[in-house]
Design a protein around this motif. Structure first.
Motif, PDB file in Angstrom:
ATOM      1  N   UNK A 288      46.841  13.036   9.675  1.00  0.00           N
ATOM      2  CA  UNK A 288      47.741  11.862   9.707  1.00  0.00           C
ATOM      3  C   UNK A 288      48.502  11.945  10.829  1.00  0.00           C
ATOM      4  N   UNK A 289      49.180  12.893  10.873  1.00  0.00           N
ATOM      5  CA  UNK A 289      50.501  12.768  11.799  1.00  0.00           C
ATOM      6  C   UNK A 289      49.908  13.535  13.369  1.00  0.00           C
ATOM      7  N   UNK A 290      51.370  14.537  14.310  1.00  0.00           N
ATOM      8  CA  UNK A 290      50.293  15.058  15.370  1.00  0.00           C
ATOM      9  C   UNK A 290      49.987  15.496  15.407  1.00  0.00           C
ATOM     10  N   UNK A 291      50.944  17.017  14.942  1.00  0.00           N
ATOM     11  CA  UNK A 291      50.984  18.536  14.744  1.00  0.00           C
ATOM     12  C   UNK A 291      50.959  19.150  15.595  1.00  0.00           C
ATOM     13  N   UNK A 292      50.840  20.397  15.950  1.00  0.00           N
ATOM     14  CA  UNK A 292      52.311  21.324  16.381  1.00  0.00           C
ATOM     15  C   UNK A 292      51.490  21.435  17.927  1.00  0.00           C
ATOM     16  N   UNK A 293      51.753  21.128  19.656  1.00  0.00           N
ATOM     17  CA  UNK A 293      51.226  21.147  20.350  1.00  0.00           C
ATOM     18  C   UNK A 293      51.184  22.249  21.130  1.00  0.00           C
ATOM     19  N   UNK A 294      51.705  23.210  20.847  1.00  0.00           N
ATOM     20  CA  UNK A 294      52.715  24.321  20.792  1.00  0.00           C
ATOM     21  C   UNK A 294      53.428  25.078  20.310  1.00  0.00           C
ATOM     22  N   UNK A 295      53.207  26.576  20.643  1.00  0.00           N
ATOM     23  CA  UNK A 295      54.182  27.546  19.813  1.00  0.00           C
ATOM     24  C   UNK A 295      55.334  28.261  20.529  1.00  0.00           C
ATOM     25  N   UNK A 311      46.555  19.622  17.456  1.00  0.00           N
ATOM     26  CA  UNK A 311      46.600  19.079  19.000  1.00  0.00           C
ATOM     27  C   UNK A 311      47.749  20.390  19.291  1.00  0.00           C
ATOM     28  N   UNK A 312      46.963  21.359  19.072  1.00  0.00           N
ATOM     29  CA  UNK A 312      47.316  22.666  19.644  1.00  0.00           C
ATOM     30  C   UNK A 312      46.092  22.886  20.511  1.00  0.00           C
ATOM     31  N   UNK A 313      45.859  22.053  21.627  1.00  0.00           N
ATOM     32  CA  UNK A 313      45.003  22.212  22.528  1.00  0.00           C
ATOM     33  C   UNK A 313      44.702  23.503  22.946  1.00  0.00           C
ATOM     34  N   UNK A 314      46.175  24.119  23.884  1.00  0.00           N
ATOM     35  CA  UNK A 314      46.128  25.410  25.263  1.00  0.00           C
ATOM     36  C   UNK A 314      46.194  26.572  24.629  1.00  0.00           C
ATOM     37  N   UNK A 315      45.231  27.658  24.143  1.00  0.00           N
ATOM     38  CA  UNK A 315      45.421  29.138  23.888  1.00  0.00           C
ATOM     39  C   UNK A 315      46.700  29.853  23.211  1.00  0.00           C
ATOM     40  N   UNK A 332      42.174  22.226  18.006  1.00  0.00           N
ATOM     41  CA  UNK A 332      41.703  21.025  17.893  1.00  0.00           C
ATOM     42  C   UNK A 332      41.128  20.937  19.732  1.00  0.00           C
ATOM     43  N   UNK A 333      40.930  19.991  19.698  1.00  0.00           N
ATOM     44  CA  UNK A 333      39.864  19.591  20.827  1.00  0.00           C
ATOM     45  C   UNK A 333      40.839  18.391  22.455  1.00  0.00           C
ATOM     46  N   UNK A 334      41.262  17.936  21.868  1.00  0.00           N
ATOM     47  CA  UNK A 334      42.665  17.079  22.465  1.00  0.00           C
ATOM     48  C   UNK A 334      41.625  15.713  22.098  1.00  0.00           C
ATOM     49  N   UNK A 335      41.448  14.754  23.669  1.00  0.00           N
ATOM     50  CA  UNK A 335      41.199  13.683  23.430  1.00  0.00           C
ATOM     51  C   UNK A 335      40.084  12.884  24.488  1.00  0.00           C
ATOM     52  N   UNK A 336      39.036  13.533  23.867  1.00  0.00           N
ATOM     53  CA  UNK A 336      37.268  14.014  24.250  1.00  0.00           C
ATOM     54  C   UNK A 336      36.297  13.008  24.565  1.00  0.00           C
ATOM     55  N   UNK A 337      36.420  11.713  25.144  1.00  0.00           N
ATOM     56  CA  UNK A 337      35.954  10.554  25.055  1.00  0.00           C
ATOM     57  C   UNK A 337      34.006  11.156  25.416  1.00  0.00           C
ATOM     58  N   UNK A 338      33.997  12.234  25.672  1.00  0.00           N
ATOM     59  CA  UNK A 338      32.303  12.589  25.777  1.00  0.00           C
ATOM     60  C   UNK A 338      31.570  13.529  25.954  1.00  0.00           C
ATOM     61  N   UNK A 339      30.662  14.161  26.557  1.00  0.00           N
ATOM     62  CA  UNK A 339      30.099  15.189  26.567  1.00  0.00           C
ATOM     63  C   UNK A 339      30.630  15.596  27.524  1.00  0.00           C
ATOM     64  N   UNK A 340      30.898  15.378  28.711  1.00  0.00           N
ATOM     65  CA  UNK A 340      31.402  15.811  29.700  1.00  0.00           C
ATOM     66  C   UNK A 340      32.693  16.797  29.930  1.00  0.00           C
ATOM     67  N   UNK A 341      33.630  15.685  29.493  1.00  0.00           N
ATOM     68  CA  UNK A 341      34.684  16.385  28.965  1.00  0.00           C
ATOM     69  C   UNK A 341      34.776  17.921  28.508  1.00  0.00           C
ATOM     70  N   UNK A 342      33.860  17.735  26.864  1.00  0.00           N
ATOM     71  CA  UNK A 342      33.772  18.617  26.464  1.00  0.00           C
ATOM     72  C   UNK A 342      33.441  19.911  27.143  1.00  0.00           C
TER      73      UNK A 342
END
Length: 501
Positions: A288-295, A311-315, A332-342
């Motif tokens: 329910x919270x945002x999470x870790x975006x970078x290390x 929230x960890x999107x960048x490897x 995670x996968x970030x804010x993906x609105x459709x297959x093309x963005x994925x």
């Protein structure tokens, strides 16, 4: 040991017949009303004692060699502790008894000058602790699951030999006394499941090695925690109000294990890299919270690392962690609105995986990863490879030949797999994955455990997840939290499944 306690009746005179007894355990859990009245009469019948002619059997000298006295579920109307000699008592266990802080027996227990262990677990009527000033030799104090305990007597500061204090699941306990910080010998302090929101700035416990505060509402650690120079284990699992770690954590140079599962921490201090002896680190987001975006930069000393955050999107670059033996990485996968963005987000596994030459267990949940790096084949010690929810994975170029456990679950883009070189394979599970071309299928005859199916096989998946988490040391089952661990590691996958056909 007596299998059926209802067949035996012990008077004080009967106990006097065992002058050399060193261990005594009783449990009143199954005491009926009829037997309760009878036992009360027996224990309170002073004439049985005073009529004895042998002075050795006087009521204050019963069981003079007793070292360990354990009476569980004792109703205080029965227990007359003054009938026993406690001069040699070392361990006293009144777990699940009807004790109160003002029970008259405490005065007699103070005569037990050799007492080192006091266990008052699950004493439901204990709202306050007793005065500890008479227990100056005490080394271990156990108050676990005294759910109504709300106050610890200030005399606890006099227990200069105390090395272990267990307050786990004292759910009404909101504050710790200042005097607790003056315990020079304390090694373990367990506060899981309490209602403590704040730790006082009294960290003078130089010998403290383990501090556990799982599932507490604590908001932050004081900067003075850096004074715990001998701390080896710090656990803050399920502390959802914990938003950050103090920069002074860099002073914990003896820290070996840091557990931060399901916390509210979203950012870590840059000083994390200074924890030169850290071996185990577990990080996951609070549902329910945002999470870790970078290390931050992590110490090279790490041998076991488990990370999960939507929230960890960048490897992350883990190339410096050359001592790692176990790695769990769930992104995670970030804010993906459709297959093309994925598709745009898809990327191969970075080549730094080949530098982690000591890896033995590798678990990956990387929705963007299209193929495992060929450098994976350069891991000579890899035994277990788990790929869960790698939605874009299309190719596994080379699997190290020593791999004995291979689990591939919910990888809907993977259609080809080569296991022909895996001569040590003992487990092979490919579930919810549409394999069409499998090289080395003749090995099935020698693999003890295997299953290949396009179906999800939910029960089997749950079993395999549990085994996988066990390999990473994620086995703690506290307050039913095991399901939350699984949810935290795998629910990040749900929002992209609808884009994969």
């Amino acid at each position: 040991m007596f299998e059926d306690s209802s067949d035996y009746r012990f008077t004080l005179e009967g106990f006097a017949a065992f002058p050399n007894l060193r261990f005594l355990h009783m449990d009143s859990r199954k005491l009926t009303d009829e037997l309760f009245s009878e036992v009360t009469l027996l224990w309170h019948n002073k004439s049985l004692v005073t009529s004895l002619t042998n002075s050795y059997l006087s009521k204050k000298q019963l069981l003079p060699d007793l070292r360990w006295f354990s009476w569980h579920n004792s109703p205080m109307r029965i227990l007359q502790i003054s009938n026993f000699s406690l001069s040699n008592l070392v361990i006293l266990d009144f777990s699940r008894s009807k004790l109160t802080h003002d029970w008259s027996g405490w005065k007699h227990i103070k005569r037990a000058e050799k007492l080192k262990v006091l266990n008052l677990s699950e004493c439901e009527l204990l709202f306050r602790t007793p005065d500890f000033s008479g227990f100056l030799k005490l080394e271990r104090l156990i108050l676990e699951k005294c759910e109504r305990l709300a106050e610890i007597h200030s005399s606890i500061g006099q227990l200069k030999f105390l090395v272990f204090l267990n307050l786990n699941f004292c759910s009404d306990l909101r504050y710790l006394p200042q005097e607790l910080g003056g315990l020079p010998a304390l090694v373990e302090l367990l506060l899981d499941g309490t209602s403590i929101r704040e730790i006082p700035h009294w960290w003078v416990m130089k010998n403290l090695k383990k501090l556990s505060m799982d599932a507490t509402p604590i908001i932050q650690l004081p900067d003075s925690i850096g004074a715990l120079i001998n701390l080896e284990s710090l656990s803050l699992n399920w502390c959802s109000n914990m938003g950050r770690l103090p920069h002074s954590i860099k002073e914990l140079r003896s820290l070996i294990k840091l557990d931060l599962l399901e916390t509210g921490i979203t950012k870590f201090p840059d000083s994390m890299g200074s924890l030169e002896n850290l071996k185990e680190l577990k990080l996951s987001w609070c549902y329910g919270l945002g999470g870790i975006s970078d290390l931050p930069k992590l110490p090279i000393s790490l041998t076991s690392l488990a990370i999960s955050s939507p929230s960890l999107i960048t490897m992350p670059d883990l190339s410096s962690l050359i001592n790692l033996k176990k790695l769990l990485l769930c992104m995670g996968v970030g804010d993906v609105s459709g297959p093309s963005e994925l598709v745009q987000l898809q990327d191969p596994m970075p080549s730094w995986i080949g530098r982690l030459s000591k890896l033995e267990v590798l678990t990956l949940t990387l929705p963007h990863m299209t193929n495992l790096s060929p450098e994976l084949g350069m891991l000579p010690h890899l035994r277990s490879l788990h790929l869960h929810g790698c939605q874009a994975l299309e190719c596994i170029p080379q699997i190290p030949s020593r791999v004995s456990k291979l689990h591939i679950i919910d990888c809907p883009s993977l259609t080809t797999l080569d296991i022909s070189t895996l001569m040590n394979l003992s487990e092979l599970y490919v579930l919810a994955t549409p394999l069409e071309n499998l090289s080395g299928h003749e090995l099935f005859y020698s693999v003890p455990e295997w299953k290949i199916s396009k179906d999800y096989a939910h029960d089997l998946q749950a079993h395999l997840r549990s085994k996988m988490l066990e390999q990473h040391g994620l086995t703690k089952n506290m307050l039913g939290r095991s399901r939350e661990i699984e949810r935290g590691y795998f629910s990040v996958l749900g929002k992209i499944r609808r884009y994969v056909s």
